[in-house]
Design a protein around this motif. Structure first.
Motif, PDB file in Angstrom:
ATOM      1  N   ALA A 289      -9.227  -5.858  17.912  1.00  0.00           N
ATOM      2  CA  ALA A 289      -7.869  -6.080  17.418  1.00  0.00           C
ATOM      3  C   ALA A 289      -7.268  -7.341  18.015  1.00  0.00           C
ATOM      4  O   ALA A 289      -7.613  -7.762  19.125  1.00  0.00           O
ATOM      5  N   VAL A 290      -6.348  -7.937  17.264  1.00  0.00           N
ATOM      6  CA  VAL A 290      -5.516  -9.039  17.726  1.00  0.00           C
ATOM      7  C   VAL A 290      -4.110  -8.504  17.963  1.00  0.00           C
ATOM      8  O   VAL A 290      -3.588  -7.726  17.155  1.00  0.00           O
TER       9      VAL A 290
ATOM     10  N   TYR B  77      -5.329   4.145  18.051  1.00  0.00           N
ATOM     11  CA  TYR B  77      -6.242   3.692  16.996  1.00  0.00           C
ATOM     12  C   TYR B  77      -7.631   3.326  17.530  1.00  0.00           C
ATOM     13  O   TYR B  77      -8.459   2.825  16.787  1.00  0.00           O
ATOM     14  N   ASP B  78      -7.848   3.573  18.833  1.00  0.00           N
ATOM     15  CA  ASP B  78      -9.148   3.288  19.453  1.00  0.00           C
ATOM     16  C   ASP B  78      -9.550   1.830  19.244  1.00  0.00           C
ATOM     17  O   ASP B  78     -10.662   1.532  18.802  1.00  0.00           O
ATOM     18  N   LEU B  79      -8.625   0.924  19.583  1.00  0.00           N
ATOM     19  CA  LEU B  79      -8.837  -0.501  19.368  1.00  0.00           C
ATOM     20  C   LEU B  79      -9.179  -1.214  20.668  1.00  0.00           C
ATOM     21  O   LEU B  79      -8.723  -0.824  21.754  1.00  0.00           O
ATOM     22  N   THR B  80      -9.962  -2.274  20.541  1.00  0.00           N
ATOM     23  CA  THR B  80     -10.307  -3.128  21.680  1.00  0.00           C
ATOM     24  C   THR B  80      -9.670  -4.495  21.463  1.00  0.00           C
ATOM     25  O   THR B  80     -10.062  -5.223  20.534  1.00  0.00           O
ATOM     26  N   PRO B  81      -8.687  -4.888  22.270  1.00  0.00           N
ATOM     27  CA  PRO B  81      -8.038  -6.181  22.051  1.00  0.00           C
ATOM     28  C   PRO B  81      -8.963  -7.335  22.395  1.00  0.00           C
ATOM     29  O   PRO B  81      -9.684  -7.292  23.402  1.00  0.00           O
ATOM     30  N   VAL B  82      -8.957  -8.362  21.556  1.00  0.00           N
ATOM     31  CA  VAL B  82      -9.808  -9.532  21.794  1.00  0.00           C
ATOM     32  C   VAL B  82      -9.013 -10.825  21.901  1.00  0.00           C
ATOM     33  O   VAL B  82      -9.546 -11.849  22.324  1.00  0.00           O
ATOM     34  N   ALA B  83      -7.729 -10.808  21.528  1.00  0.00           N
ATOM     35  CA  ALA B  83      -6.915 -12.014  21.608  1.00  0.00           C
ATOM     36  C   ALA B  83      -5.446 -11.665  21.453  1.00  0.00           C
ATOM     37  O   ALA B  83      -5.092 -10.641  20.837  1.00  0.00           O
TER      38      ALA B  83
ATOM     39  N   SER C 181      -8.467  -9.445  29.925  1.00  0.00           N
ATOM     40  CA  SER C 181      -9.334 -10.635  30.030  1.00  0.00           C
ATOM     41  C   SER C 181      -9.588 -11.251  28.652  1.00  0.00           C
ATOM     42  O   SER C 181     -10.731 -11.493  28.254  1.00  0.00           O
ATOM     43  N   ILE C 182      -8.494 -11.493  27.928  1.00  0.00           N
ATOM     44  CA  ILE C 182      -8.581 -12.077  26.590  1.00  0.00           C
ATOM     45  C   ILE C 182      -7.713 -13.337  26.530  1.00  0.00           C
ATOM     46  O   ILE C 182      -6.780 -13.497  27.319  1.00  0.00           O
ATOM     47  N   PRO C 183      -7.988 -14.236  25.593  1.00  0.00           N
ATOM     48  CA  PRO C 183      -7.216 -15.481  25.518  1.00  0.00           C
ATOM     49  C   PRO C 183      -5.903 -15.302  24.776  1.00  0.00           C
ATOM     50  O   PRO C 183      -5.746 -14.389  23.948  1.00  0.00           O
ATOM     51  N   VAL C 184      -4.976 -16.194  25.086  1.00  0.00           N
ATOM     52  CA  VAL C 184      -3.741 -16.330  24.331  1.00  0.00           C
ATOM     53  C   VAL C 184      -3.829 -17.598  23.496  1.00  0.00           C
ATOM     54  O   VAL C 184      -4.186 -18.665  23.995  1.00  0.00           O
ATOM     55  N   TYR C 185      -3.510 -17.472  22.219  1.00  0.00           N
ATOM     56  CA  TYR C 185      -3.486 -18.611  21.307  1.00  0.00           C
ATOM     57  C   TYR C 185      -2.030 -19.001  21.051  1.00  0.00           C
ATOM     58  O   TYR C 185      -1.196 -18.145  20.712  1.00  0.00           O
TER      59      TYR C 185
ATOM     60  N   ALA D  46     -11.238 -14.012  14.738  1.00  0.00           N
ATOM     61  CA  ALA D  46     -10.902 -13.066  15.808  1.00  0.00           C
ATOM     62  C   ALA D  46     -10.829 -11.665  15.225  1.00  0.00           C
ATOM     63  O   ALA D  46     -10.269 -11.458  14.145  1.00  0.00           O
ATOM     64  N   ALA D  47     -11.378 -10.691  15.918  1.00  0.00           N
ATOM     65  CA  ALA D  47     -11.390  -9.281  15.504  1.00  0.00           C
ATOM     66  C   ALA D  47     -12.069  -9.091  14.160  1.00  0.00           C
ATOM     67  O   ALA D  47     -11.683  -8.220  13.377  1.00  0.00           O
ATOM     68  N   GLY D  48     -13.081  -9.897  13.873  1.00  0.00           N
ATOM     69  CA  GLY D  48     -13.805  -9.784  12.618  1.00  0.00           C
ATOM     70  C   GLY D  48     -13.031 -10.280  11.414  1.00  0.00           C
ATOM     71  O   GLY D  48     -13.428 -10.030  10.269  1.00  0.00           O
TER      72      GLY D  48
END
Length: 227
Positions: free
Chosen positions: A26-27, A46-52, A74-78, A124-126
């Motif tokens: 997820a974003v 929602y069982d989400l894994t944040p990536v950004a 441990s994800i980036p900020v855009y 990001a997040a597919g």
């Protein structure tokens, strides 16, 4: 596509989580003041894994919890380069009247920051995200459009029945109107706008009734996606 959103903080800034589906990456978009606890709850629900973390612009009501969440996971900020300085000095985007609310608080950049570039696609997040620089509310405001659905996260560029304020440092009323005309008015009427504050809308609804847009070129014509 899964979109979960909620208003947070004293300014009721809309924070969104966007993913392909439950149980996927997820974003996080615009985690403002007091957004972090509700973001964690939504991630678990929602069982989400944040990536950004995506920031539509640098004003504090949209960025307040960005560093906390980005460093926790441990994800980036855009963020666009023009608004990046506000991550460490939010007062520069608030003006003297609002700067007093942060007092002597200190703000730091996340461990990893990636700068949005106008016209690029970010994966990001597919999901592939189209990025459009749309200055006027702030110098670094961007529109974020995922390819998985006919929606646009407009930040404070365009609202239901209104547009973003332009009286803060870096704001320009004419530049904001130019950005809306160039980056939004040519899109399809069915495009859903998910703004930084207030309820969602569509380009068609705003084209027909938003008083700030009635004099824009092609404002009363049905557009098409893309320019």
């Amino acid at each position: 596509m899964l979109i979960a959103g909620f208003p947070a903080g004293m300014f009721q800034t809309n924070c969104y989580l966007v993913a392909e589906d439950r149980g996927s990456d997820a974003v996080i978009i615009d985690p403002g003041q007091d957004a972090a606890p509700r973001v964690r709850e939504a991630l678990a629900e929602y069982d989400l894994t944040p990536v950004a973390v995506f920031l539509t612009h640098g004003h504090l009501d949209h960025t307040w919890n960005a560093t906390e969440l980005a460093d926790e996971f441990s994800i980036p900020v855009y963020i666009h380069a023009d608004d990046r300085p506000m991550l460490t000095d939010p007062g520069m985007g608030l003006g003297s009247a609002l700067s007093s609310m942060i007092g002597d608080m200190t703000f730091v950049e996340p461990e990893k920051v990636i700068e949005f570039v106008d016209g690029e696609d970010v994966d990001a997040a597919g999901i592939r995200w189209a990025v459009d620089h749309a200055p006027g509310h702030s110098r670094g405001s961007v529109l974020l459009s995922p390819d998985a659905a006919e929606v646009c996260f407009s930040g404070d560029v365009l609202f239901n029945g209104s547009i973003g304020r332009t009286d803060l440092p870096g704001g320009s009323h004419q530049q904001l109107l130019d950005s809306i005309a160039a980056k939004l008015m040519g899109r399809d009427d069915d495009l859903v706008i998910l703004p930084g504050h207030g309820p969602q809308t569509t380009i068609g609804a705003e084209r027909a009734s938003n008083p700030f847009l009635l004099d824009l070129p092609d404002a009363n014509k049905k557009g098409r996606f893309g320019l």
